[in-house]
Design a protein around this motif. Structure first.
Motif, mmCIF file in Angstrom:
data_model
loop_
_atom_site.group_PDB
_atom_site.id
_atom_site.type_symbol
_atom_site.label_atom_id
_atom_site.label_comp_id
_atom_site.label_asym_id
_atom_site.label_seq_id
_atom_site.Cartn_x
_atom_site.Cartn_y
_atom_site.Cartn_z
ATOM 1 N N VAL A 73 -35.452 -11.408 44.444
ATOM 2 C CA VAL A 73 -35.899 -12.704 43.955
ATOM 3 C C VAL A 73 -35.839 -13.689 45.118
ATOM 4 O O VAL A 73 -34.912 -13.658 45.935
ATOM 5 C CB VAL A 73 -35.019 -13.188 42.773
ATOM 6 C CG1 VAL A 73 -33.605 -13.511 43.216
ATOM 7 C CG2 VAL A 73 -35.656 -14.394 42.085
ATOM 8 N N THR A 74 -36.834 -14.536 45.241
ATOM 9 C CA THR A 74 -36.861 -15.501 46.339
ATOM 10 C C THR A 74 -36.088 -16.756 45.964
ATOM 11 O O THR A 74 -35.797 -17.016 44.793
ATOM 12 C CB THR A 74 -38.300 -15.892 46.705
ATOM 13 O OG1 THR A 74 -38.887 -16.624 45.610
ATOM 14 C CG2 THR A 74 -39.146 -14.653 46.998
ATOM 15 N N ARG A 75 -35.797 -17.566 46.967
ATOM 16 C CA ARG A 75 -35.095 -18.830 46.721
ATOM 17 C C ARG A 75 -35.955 -19.772 45.880
ATOM 18 O O ARG A 75 -35.441 -20.505 45.036
ATOM 19 C CB ARG A 75 -34.734 -19.478 48.061
ATOM 20 C CG ARG A 75 -33.611 -18.754 48.801
ATOM 21 C CD ARG A 75 -33.486 -19.186 50.251
ATOM 22 N NE ARG A 75 -33.304 -20.606 50.413
ATOM 23 C CZ ARG A 75 -32.138 -21.251 50.325
ATOM 24 N NH1 ARG A 75 -31.037 -20.567 50.051
ATOM 25 N NH2 ARG A 75 -32.077 -22.554 50.509
ATOM 26 N N ALA A 76 -37.272 -19.721 46.080
ATOM 27 C CA ALA A 76 -38.168 -20.570 45.293
ATOM 28 C C ALA A 76 -38.185 -20.131 43.834
ATOM 29 O O ALA A 76 -38.110 -20.959 42.917
ATOM 30 C CB ALA A 76 -39.579 -20.524 45.872
ATOM 31 N N GLN A 77 -38.282 -18.832 43.599
ATOM 32 C CA GLN A 77 -38.289 -18.323 42.232
ATOM 33 C C GLN A 77 -36.978 -18.648 41.526
ATOM 34 O O GLN A 77 -36.963 -19.026 40.351
ATOM 35 C CB GLN A 77 -38.521 -16.816 42.245
ATOM 36 C CG GLN A 77 -39.918 -16.409 42.693
ATOM 37 C CD GLN A 77 -40.046 -14.919 42.940
ATOM 38 O OE1 GLN A 77 -39.044 -14.210 43.055
ATOM 39 N NE2 GLN A 77 -41.274 -14.432 43.043
ATOM 40 N N SER A 78 -35.871 -18.522 42.241
ATOM 41 C CA SER A 78 -34.562 -18.830 41.669
ATOM 42 C C SER A 78 -34.459 -20.307 41.306
ATOM 43 O O SER A 78 -33.893 -20.673 40.271
ATOM 44 C CB SER A 78 -33.447 -18.463 42.658
ATOM 45 O OG SER A 78 -33.486 -17.105 42.989
ATOM 46 N N ALA A 79 -35.022 -21.156 42.151
ATOM 47 C CA ALA A 79 -35.003 -22.597 41.888
ATOM 48 C C ALA A 79 -35.789 -22.926 40.630
ATOM 49 O O ALA A 79 -35.364 -23.738 39.794
ATOM 50 C CB ALA A 79 -35.580 -23.349 43.090
ATOM 51 N N LYS A 80 -36.940 -22.291 40.477
ATOM 52 C CA LYS A 80 -37.776 -22.523 39.299
ATOM 53 C C LYS A 80 -37.033 -22.122 38.033
ATOM 54 O O LYS A 80 -37.003 -22.839 37.023
ATOM 55 C CB LYS A 80 -39.077 -21.745 39.452
ATOM 56 C CG LYS A 80 -40.027 -21.893 38.257
ATOM 57 C CD LYS A 80 -39.967 -20.652 37.398
ATOM 58 C CE LYS A 80 -40.908 -20.774 36.211
ATOM 59 N NZ LYS A 80 -40.884 -19.557 35.358
ATOM 60 N N ILE A 81 -36.377 -20.952 38.088
ATOM 61 C CA ILE A 81 -35.635 -20.458 36.931
ATOM 62 C C ILE A 81 -34.498 -21.405 36.561
ATOM 63 O O ILE A 81 -34.333 -21.777 35.399
ATOM 64 C CB ILE A 81 -35.084 -19.043 37.224
ATOM 65 C CG1 ILE A 81 -36.233 -18.041 37.286
ATOM 66 C CG2 ILE A 81 -34.078 -18.617 36.164
ATOM 67 C CD1 ILE A 81 -35.822 -16.664 37.755
ATOM 68 N N LEU A 82 -33.692 -21.759 37.562
ATOM 69 C CA LEU A 82 -32.526 -22.597 37.297
ATOM 70 C C LEU A 82 -32.925 -23.991 36.808
ATOM 71 O O LEU A 82 -32.326 -24.522 35.866
ATOM 72 C CB LEU A 82 -31.667 -22.707 38.558
ATOM 73 C CG LEU A 82 -30.318 -23.396 38.390
ATOM 74 C CD1 LEU A 82 -29.463 -22.664 37.361
ATOM 75 C CD2 LEU A 82 -29.580 -23.475 39.721
ATOM 76 N N ALA A 83 -33.934 -24.578 37.432
ATOM 77 C CA ALA A 83 -34.368 -25.922 37.026
ATOM 78 C C ALA A 83 -34.836 -25.931 35.580
ATOM 79 O O ALA A 83 -34.535 -26.858 34.820
ATOM 80 C CB ALA A 83 -35.477 -26.416 37.952
#
Length: 396
Positions: A73-83
């Motif tokens: 998982v990329t940092r961008a994808q993780s950010a989208k999920i968490l947000a």
């Protein structure tokens, strides 16, 4: 001419590596049965978490119908999920000033919202701030964003809890916070692998676990297995802002895992999911080295095969083995066995029994002769259609 002792060791080596190495031989191919994604099947630890998040439009997968759970998982994808899981406002945000996160890109809103909330900081090099959105997320980074995002209390990590995490490490408090909530137990009893990469399936699992730990999910949400490198993806109420597919549209493609990395993740996952320790044998993994603790002088090949079963199980999912090469150094000479054209139609027990029979041995043979020896097992094959050529050491 080989000495009797080296010949005896050779037999023990072959039998033992069949118990821990023949796991690479019996590899049934996975079926294509799926519910929402063609590559997310019942029975794997991330099945329920991924589908839970997918039904809430938190994750969306790819246009070809796959979710690619074993891909990092990329940092961008993780950010989208968490947000989205935290229900942050991703539209009315302050520009975080990251040079590599441009307005108008799919992940700008989630990344900016997390930065504004103080959950992420990014990097700064020579006065230039970056977020590195297409880099893969590590397990230590995962621990930090989950702890900060969900408001968990940082804890003091017990000394020697993990061989690869020092209590003084910057992320140790975040790791301890997840341990305290039983969101993670580590990749093995003694390792956390802070620099290991988080897969998309693991991210979903960690997120769901965190919500469950905080009683934020529905009570009927089923429990997920132990930390097989698992990581949280986003459950929670549907975000008010439009959902963005997980598939990045940024021109720079995410860094995909190699076949060797995918294989390692599968092994770590199975070790965490099952038990690699009995009263006779204990097995732990650090990097590409399995440390085998022979607990009793009477420990046998059967004892070893029981403890090593989770390792073998790692080769059951989407994996095909072509060649196995086993070697051990004894009295200054290298003893090697190579198996080509591996037969994948046989199960583990059948292969083990056949190998022992050829050697004139049985599962009751003791393996004490391997103490202080290292067996190298090289496997060549493919996982998720990606080639690998991996070598693992078994240190007794």
């Amino acid at each position: 001419m080989k000495s009797k002792s080296s010949h005896k060791l050779f037999k023990a080596t072959l039998a033992t590596t069949v118990a821990a190495g023949a796991f690479v031989v019996a590899v049934p191919l996975a079926t294509n049965a799926a519910v929402s994604f063609t590559d997310v099947k019942p029975g794997v630890h991330y099945y329920e978490p991924v589908l839970e998040l997918a039904t809430r439009d938190v994750v969306k997968g790819y246009d070809d119908g796959t979710y690619r759970p074993n891909q990092s998982v990329t940092r961008a994808q993780s950010a989208k999920i968490l947000a989205h899981v935290l229900d942050l406002d991703t539209q009315n945000v302050k520009d975080p000033g990251f040079a590599d996160v441009k307005k108008g890109t799919p992940y700008y809103g989630p990344i900016a919202a997390l930065a504004q909330a103080g959950y992420i900081k990014g990097y700064e090099e020579k006065g230039v701030k970056t977020f590195k959105p297409n880099n893969n997320l590590t397990r230590s980074q995962m621990a930090k964003i989950l702890t900060l995002g969900f408001g968990l209390k940082e804890e003091e990590l017990v000394a020697n809890r993990f061989a690869d995490v020092n209590p003084s490490d910057a992320y140790a408090g975040y790791v301890a916070a997840l341990l305290n909530k039983e969101i993670t137990t580590g990749t093995t009893n003694t390792t956390f692998e802070p620099n290991g990469l988080v897969t998309r399936g693991q991210m979903s699992t960690f997120v769901v676990r965190t919500e469950m730990a905080l009683n934020k999910t529905k009570p009927e949400t089923p429990e997920v297995p132990e930390d097989k490198p698992v990581i949280p993806n986003v459950p929670g109420d549907k975000p008010e802002t439009p959902e963005v597919p997980d598939q990045p549209t940024n021109p720079t493609p995410p860094v995909e895992q190699t076949g060797d990395q995918l294989l390692h993740v599968s092994i770590v996952d199975m070790l965490a999911k099952g038990s690699a320790s009995t009263d006779a044998i204990g097995i732990t993994l650090s990097g590409n080295t399995f440390k085998v603790n022979i607990k009793k002088p009477t420990s046998t090949i059967n004892d070893f095969s029981v403890a090593a079963k989770p390792i073998y199980d790692a080769f059951k999912v989407n994996t095909k083995i072509d060649t196995v090469k086993i070697s051990v150094i004894f009295d200054g000479q290298t003893i090697t066995l190579t198996e080509n054209n591996v037969d994948h139609s046989q199960d583990f027990e059948t292969i083990l029994n056949k190998a022992l029979s050829k050697l004139g041995m049985s599962g009751d043979t003791t393996i004490g002769i391997l103490r202080d020896k290292t067996i190298k097992v090289n496997v060549i094959g493919s996982i998720d259609s990606k080639r690998f050529n991996s070598t693992y050491d078994f240190k007794f």
